[in-house]
Design an enzyme around this catalytic site. Structure first.
Site, PDB file in Angstrom:
ATOM      1  N   LYS A  91       0.705  -1.383  -0.104  1.00 48.14           N
ATOM      2  CA  LYS A  91      -0.022  -0.020  -0.165  1.00 48.14           C
ATOM      3  C   LYS A  91       0.888   1.356  -0.056  1.00 48.14           C
ATOM      4  CE  LYS A  91      -3.850   2.043   0.297  1.00 48.14           C
ATOM      5  NZ  LYS A  91      -3.331   3.057  -1.101  1.00 48.14           N
ATOM      6  N   GLN A 112       7.472   3.742   3.915  1.00 49.19           N
ATOM      7  CA  GLN A 112       5.821   3.332   3.934  1.00 49.19           C
ATOM      8  C   GLN A 112       5.597   2.152   4.615  1.00 49.19           C
ATOM      9  OE1 GLN A 112       3.864   5.530   1.489  1.00 49.19           O
ATOM     10  NE2 GLN A 112       2.089   5.098   2.780  1.00 49.19           N
ATOM     11  N   LYS A 115       5.451   3.237   8.336  1.00 50.84           N
ATOM     12  CA  LYS A 115       4.500   4.091   8.635  1.00 50.84           C
ATOM     13  C   LYS A 115       3.059   3.236   8.612  1.00 50.84           C
ATOM     14  CE  LYS A 115       4.279   7.607   5.594  1.00 50.84           C
ATOM     15  NZ  LYS A 115       3.913   8.538   4.236  1.00 50.84           N
ATOM     16  N   LYS A 127       5.400   1.560  -3.107  1.00 54.04           N
ATOM     17  CA  LYS A 127       5.346   3.172  -3.751  1.00 54.04           C
ATOM     18  C   LYS A 127       5.467   2.924  -5.147  1.00 54.04           C
ATOM     19  CE  LYS A 127       4.841   7.370  -2.306  1.00 54.04           C
ATOM     20  NZ  LYS A 127       4.126   7.755  -1.002  1.00 54.04           N
ATOM     21  N   GLY A 166      -2.719   8.253  -4.193  1.00 57.16           N
ATOM     22  CA  GLY A 166      -2.020   9.363  -4.688  1.00 57.16           C
ATOM     23  C   GLY A 166      -0.714   9.890  -4.056  1.00 57.16           C
ATOM     24  N   ASP A 167       0.018  10.799  -4.452  1.00 53.80           N
ATOM     25  CA  ASP A 167       1.185  11.433  -3.780  1.00 53.80           C
ATOM     26  C   ASP A 167       1.285  12.526  -4.708  1.00 53.80           C
ATOM     27  OD1 ASP A 167       3.285  10.742  -1.667  1.00 53.80           O
ATOM     28  OD2 ASP A 167       4.367  11.584  -3.147  1.00 53.80           O
ATOM     29  N   THR A 211      -4.353  13.609   5.252  1.00 57.13           N
ATOM     30  CA  THR A 211      -2.823  13.741   5.532  1.00 57.13           C
ATOM     31  C   THR A 211      -2.705  15.140   6.425  1.00 57.13           C
ATOM     32  OG1 THR A 211      -2.505  12.432   3.480  1.00 57.13           O
ATOM     33  CG2 THR A 211      -0.637  13.348   4.516  1.00 57.13           C
ATOM     34  N   ASN A 242      -2.021  19.102  -1.790  1.00 56.05           N
ATOM     35  CA  ASN A 242      -3.313  18.596  -0.843  1.00 56.05           C
ATOM     36  C   ASN A 242      -2.868  18.581   0.409  1.00 56.05           C
ATOM     37  OD1 ASN A 242      -3.552  15.421   0.338  1.00 56.05           O
ATOM     38  ND2 ASN A 242      -5.505  16.357  -0.539  1.00 56.05           N
ATOM     39  N   SER A 379      -6.658   5.974   3.815  1.00 56.59           N
ATOM     40  CA  SER A 379      -6.836   4.770   2.497  1.00 56.59           C
ATOM     41  C   SER A 379      -7.314   3.613   3.100  1.00 56.59           C
ATOM     42  CB  SER A 379      -5.546   4.711   1.858  1.00 56.59           C
ATOM     43  OG  SER A 379      -5.418   5.878   1.092  1.00 56.59           O
TER      44      SER A 379
HETATM   45  P1  NDP Z   1       0.887  17.669  -4.439  1.00 59.19           P
HETATM   46  O1  NDP Z   1       1.534  17.468  -5.565  1.00 59.19           O
HETATM   47  O2  NDP Z   1      -0.477  18.149  -3.895  1.00 59.19           O
HETATM   48  O3  NDP Z   1       1.443  19.100  -3.723  1.00 59.19           O
HETATM   49  C1  NDP Z   1       3.017  18.997  -3.608  1.00 59.19           C
HETATM   50  C2  NDP Z   1       3.382  20.593  -3.257  1.00 59.19           C
HETATM   51  O4  NDP Z   1       4.604  20.683  -3.008  1.00 59.19           O
HETATM   52  C3  NDP Z   1       3.030  21.680  -4.443  1.00 59.19           C
HETATM   53  O5  NDP Z   1       2.989  22.852  -3.827  1.00 59.19           O
HETATM   54  C4  NDP Z   1       4.528  21.601  -5.200  1.00 59.19           C
HETATM   55  O6  NDP Z   1       4.870  22.847  -5.797  1.00 59.19           O
HETATM   56  C5  NDP Z   1       5.486  21.487  -4.013  1.00 59.19           C
HETATM   57  N1  NDP Z   1       6.648  20.774  -4.287  1.00 59.19           N
HETATM   58  C6  NDP Z   1       6.639  19.488  -4.747  1.00 59.19           C
HETATM   59  N2  NDP Z   1       8.082  19.039  -5.345  1.00 59.19           N
HETATM   60  C7  NDP Z   1       8.877  20.179  -4.885  1.00 59.19           C
HETATM   61  C8  NDP Z   1      10.210  20.629  -4.900  1.00 59.19           C
HETATM   62  N3  NDP Z   1      10.629  19.459  -5.630  1.00 59.19           N
HETATM   63  N4  NDP Z   1      10.484  21.895  -4.570  1.00 59.19           N
HETATM   64  C9  NDP Z   1       9.673  22.906  -4.260  1.00 59.19           C
HETATM   65  N5  NDP Z   1       8.315  22.547  -4.129  1.00 59.19           N
HETATM   66  C10 NDP Z   1       7.797  21.089  -4.463  1.00 59.19           C
HETATM   67  O7  NDP Z   1       1.288  16.812  -3.271  1.00 59.19           O
HETATM   68  P2  NDP Z   1       1.058  16.242  -1.969  1.00 59.19           P
HETATM   69  O8  NDP Z   1       0.399  17.677  -1.057  1.00 59.19           O
HETATM   70  O9  NDP Z   1       0.162  15.147  -2.038  1.00 59.19           O
HETATM   71  O10 NDP Z   1       2.560  15.836  -1.120  1.00 59.19           O
HETATM   72  C11 NDP Z   1       3.174  16.596  -0.539  1.00 59.19           C
HETATM   73  C12 NDP Z   1       4.272  15.829   0.586  1.00 59.19           C
HETATM   74  O11 NDP Z   1       3.388  14.967   1.394  1.00 59.19           O
HETATM   75  C13 NDP Z   1       5.213  14.757  -0.455  1.00 59.19           C
HETATM   76  O12 NDP Z   1       6.143  14.839   0.464  1.00 59.19           O
HETATM   77  C14 NDP Z   1       4.356  13.313  -0.224  1.00 59.19           C
HETATM   78  O13 NDP Z   1       4.908  12.456  -0.286  1.00 59.19           O
HETATM   79  C15 NDP Z   1       3.741  13.740   1.295  1.00 59.19           C
HETATM   80  N6  NDP Z   1       2.393  12.656   1.671  1.00 59.19           N
HETATM   81  C16 NDP Z   1       1.241  12.899   0.842  1.00 59.19           C
HETATM   82  C17 NDP Z   1       0.313  11.993   1.207  1.00 59.19           C
HETATM   83  C18 NDP Z   1      -0.879  12.226   0.591  1.00 59.19           C
HETATM   84  O14 NDP Z   1      -2.065  11.693   0.873  1.00 59.19           O
HETATM   85  N7  NDP Z   1      -1.139  12.950  -0.696  1.00 59.19           N
HETATM   86  C19 NDP Z   1       0.439  11.335   2.435  1.00 59.19           C
HETATM   87  C20 NDP Z   1       1.518  11.316   3.196  1.00 59.19           C
HETATM   88  C21 NDP Z   1       2.698  12.202   2.659  1.00 59.19           C
HETATM   89  P3  NDP Z   1       4.766  22.840  -7.398  1.00 59.19           P
HETATM   90  O15 NDP Z   1       3.397  22.631  -7.763  1.00 59.19           O
HETATM   91  O16 NDP Z   1       5.489  24.027  -7.909  1.00 59.19           O
HETATM   92  O17 NDP Z   1       5.452  21.563  -7.865  1.00 59.19           O
HETATM   93  O1  2IT Z   2       3.241   8.823   1.382  1.00 59.25           O
HETATM   94  C1  2IT Z   2       1.822   8.684   1.607  1.00 59.25           C
HETATM   95  O2  2IT Z   2       1.354   7.860   2.889  1.00 59.25           O
HETATM   96  C2  2IT Z   2       0.754   8.450   0.733  1.00 59.25           C
HETATM   97  N1  2IT Z   2       1.339   9.188  -0.501  1.00 59.25           N
HETATM   98  C3  2IT Z   2      -0.384   8.036   1.024  1.00 59.25           C
HETATM   99  C4  2IT Z   2      -0.510   6.565   0.518  1.00 59.25           C
HETATM  100  C5  2IT Z   2      -1.729   6.023   0.465  1.00 59.25           C
HETATM  101  O3  2IT Z   2      -1.760   4.595   0.045  1.00 59.25           O
HETATM  102  O4  2IT Z   2      -2.941   6.399   0.856  1.00 59.25           O
END
Ligand code: NDP
Ligand code: 2IT
Length: 447
Positions: A91, A112, A115, A127, A166-167, A211, A242, A379
Site C-alpha cells: 500500500k 511506507q 508508517k 510506492k 496519490g502522492d 494527511t 493536497n 486509505s
Molecule cells: P501535491 O502534488 O498536491 O503538492 C505538492 C506541493 O509541494 C506543491 O505545492 C509543489 O509545488 C510542492 N513541491 C513538490 N516538489 C517540490 C520541489 N521539488 N520543490 C519545491 N516544492 C515542491 O502533493 P501532496 O501535497 O500530496 O504531497 C506533499 C508531500 O506530502 C510529499 O512529500 C508527499 O510524499 C507527502 N505525503 C502525501 C500524502 C497524501 O496523501 N497525498 C500522504 C503522506 C505524505 P509545485 O506545484 O510548484 O510543484
Molecule cells: O506517502 C503516503 O503515505 C501517501 N502518499 C499516501 C499513500 C496511500 O496509500 O494513501
C-alpha cells in the site's frame, strides 16, 4: 556509532544500492534508531530481518509511451516497488514528478513500511510513480499518460495484492483516469484496487483532508504533552498541494494563524493569516502559481521568489512540500526564532542535520512516518468501506482518523520511553513500526 553487527548489515545494504542518496538517508535513519533494539533483540538481525526488510520483495520498471497534444510520441518511465507485504497488501501512493527515479521510489516505499505498520491497520508497504511532469499538461495529455501507465501497472495490482493511491502530482483527477483504465482492462469494478477515489465512485469522505488533518492532529498531541495548543499560535506551512491545504484548514479550525505557503516557484507570507478559500481556488481549481495569491489578496501579503520559507518566524512548522526541503541552517533559524514544534506532513522533508538541530534544542519533532500517516490510514478506511460496500459519514470517519493519530502519537511516545529515549519521536516511530513488521516476518520463516 552503530553496533558492529548492525553496521555490517547497513554497509551491505548501502553497497548493493549505489547512487540512491535519498534511499540511503532513509535506511540510515532507521538503522540509527534500531541500535536500541539490537542491544535487546539481536535475534532480529541474526534472522536476516534487516537485510530482508531493506530488499524490496519486487521492483517493477516499465516504459510509458503516450502521444502529446501536438501528436509527438513521449516516453516516460514507470515504477512500482512492492516493498513489504508482511502486514497486508502493498500500500502506498504514486508520485508523478520529473525528479522521480528508482532511488526516490525506494526511499518512499521503505518509509511506507514503517508508517503503515504504525497505523495499526493491515497494510504492507509499497510506492510507485513516474518521471512524468504534469505541470502545464492538458487534461487530455494527463489522461493518455495515465491510461498508458495503467496499461502496464494493472497486471501487478489488485485489492489483495497492491493498492496504489496519490502522492505528489497524483490527485483525484489522475486516480479517476487510472481507475477507469483498470476497470476497462480487467472488466471488474474492483473499488479496493485504488484509494483516493472520487466520492461518487467508491471514495471515502475525509481521505482528501486526511494527511494534512492528521499531521496537524499529531502536532496538537505533541503540543498537549507540553501543556500547550494551537490557539493563537503563528504557524508556518510549506507547499500548497493536497497536504498543505488541509493542514492549513485544520490549524485554522484549532485557532492557529498560518502565515506561509509555497510552491516550487517561491513562497508567500500573509501576516493576516492565509485566506484558505483563495488558496484553494488558485491551487486546486485553477492549478495556478503561488504568486497569484498575492496579486489577488493584496493587504499584508507578499511573495518571495528566493530565500527560505523557514526564515519567517513561527511557533509551529509544518513542512508539507517534499523531501529535504528543510536544511540545517533553516532548522537553526527556526530555533532562534522560537519554534516549539515541527510536524512533518511531507515525507522526509527535514535533512538529518536539521532533525539533529531540533532534537538538540528540545523542539517537539514529529517525523513524517508518524505525523503524516493519517493519509494512508484513511486509505485503509476507504478499503474497509469498499470491502463492506458501505460508506461512512464525515464525522465518523474523521473520528476514526483522530483516534488513529492519537494512538500513533501515544505508541511512539511510549516506545521511545521503553527504549530509554524519552521524547524522541524518531526512535519511537522507527522502533514501534519496525517491531510489528519484524515479528510478522519472524512468524513467516525465511521468505
Ligand atoms: P501535491 O502534488 O498536491 O503538492 C505538492 C506541493 O509541494 C506543491 O505545492 C509543489 O509545488 C510542492 N513541491 C513538490 N516538489 C517540490 C520541489 N521539488 N520543490 C519545491 N516544492 C515542491 O502533493 P501532496 O501535497 O500530496 O504531497 C506533499 C508531500 O506530502 C510529499 O512529500 C508527499 O510524499 C507527502 N505525503 C502525501 C500524502 C497524501 O496523501 N497525498 C500522504 C503522506 C505524505 P509545485 O506545484 O510548484 O510543484
Ligand atoms: O506517502 C503516503 O503515505 C501517501 N502518499 C499516501 C499513500 C496511500 O496509500 O494513501
Amino acid at each position: 556509532m552503530l553496533d558492529p553487527a548492525l553496521q555490517k548489515t547497513l554497509d551491505v545494504v548501502l553497497a548493493r544500492n549505489p547512487g540512491e542518496p535519498e534511499f540511503h538517508q532513509a535506511v540510515r535513519e532507521v538503522f540509527d534508531s534500531l541500535a536500541v533494539v539490537q542491544q535487546r533483540h539481536p535475534e532480529y538481525n541474526d534472522q536476516g530481518i534487516l537485510t530482508r526488510l531493506c530488499e524490496p520483495e519486487r521492483q517493477i520498471i516499465f516504459r510509458v509511451p503516450w502521444v502529446d497534444d501536438k501528436g509527438t510520441v513521449q516516453v516516460n518511465r514507470g515504477f512500482r516497488v512492492e516493498y513489504n507485504s508482511a502486514l497486508g497488501p502493498y500500500k502506498g501512493g504514486l508520485r508523478f514528478h520529473r525528479s522521480v527515479n528508482l532511488g526516490i521510489v525506494k526511499f518512499l516505499g521503505f518509509e511506507q513500511i514503517f508508517k503503515n505498520s504504525l497505523t495499526g491497520l493491515p497494510i504492507g508497504g509499497g510506492k510507485g510513480g513516474s518521471d512524468f511532469d504534469p505541470h502545464g499538461k492538458s487534461d487530455g495529455e494527463v489522461m493518455r499518460f495515465c491510461q498508458s501507465f495503467m496499461s502496464e501497472l494493472h497486471r501487478h495490482i489488485g485489492e489483495y495484492t497492491d493498492v496504489p493511491a496519490g502522492d505528489i502530482g497524483v490527485g483525484a483527477r489522475e486516480v479517476g483516469y487510472l481507475f477507469g483504465q483498470y476497470k476497462r482492462l480487467t472488466n471488474r469494478y474492483e473499488g479496493g484496487v485504488l484509494t483516493g477515489k472520487g466520492l461518487d465512485w467508491g471514495g471515502s469522505l475525509v481521505r482528501k483532508e486526511a494527511t494534512g488533518y492528521g499531521a496537524t492532529i499529531f502536532a496538537e498531541e505533541m503540543l498537549k504533552v507540553r501543556g500547550s495548543s494551537f490557539d493563537g499560535r503563528r504557524v508556518g506551512v510549506s507547499g500548497s498541494g493536497n497536504v498543505a491545504i488541509y493542514a492549513i484548514d485544520k490549524v485554522q479550525q484549532l485557532g492557529g494563524v498560518v502565515v506561509t505557503a509555497s510552491d516550487s516557484s517561491g513562497y508567500i507570507v500573509d501576516e493576516d493569516g492565509v485566506d484558505l478559500e483563495l488558496l484553494k481556488q488558485i491551487k486546486e481549481v485553477e492549478r495556478g502559481r503561488i504568486a497569484d495569491y498575492v496579486d489577488r489578496r493584496g493587504g499584508r501579503s507578499r511573495f518571495v521568489a528566493d530565500g527560505s520559507i523557514w526564515e519567517v518566524p513561527v511557533d509551529v512548522a509544518l513542512p508539507c512540500a517534499t523531501q529535504n526541503e528543510l536544511h540545517q541552517k533553516d532548522a537553526k533559524r527556526l530555533v532562534e526564532n522560537g519554534v516549539i514544534a515541527v510536524s512533518e506532513g511531507a515525507n522526509m522533508p527535514s535533512t538529518p542535520e536539521a532533525v539533529e538541530v531540533f532534537q538538540d534544542a528540545r523542539v517537539a519533532f514529529g517525523p513524517g512516518k508518524a505525523a503524516n500517516a493519517g493519509g494512508v490510514a484513511t486509505s485503509a478506511l476507504e478499503m474497509q468501506q469498499n470491502a463492506s460496500r458501505d460508506s461512512w459519514t464525515f464525522e465518523y470517519t474523521e473520528g476514526r482518523l483522530t483516534d488513529i493519530m492519537r494512538s500513533i502519537h501515544q505508541n511512539t511516545l511510549e516506545t521511545a520511553e521503553e527504549f530509554g529515549k524519552p521524547g524522541d519521536y524518531v526512535v519511537g516511530a522507527n522502533v514501534a513500526g519496525f517491531r510489528k513488521v519484524a515479528d510478522a516476518m519472524l512468524a513467516f520463516g525465511v521468505i
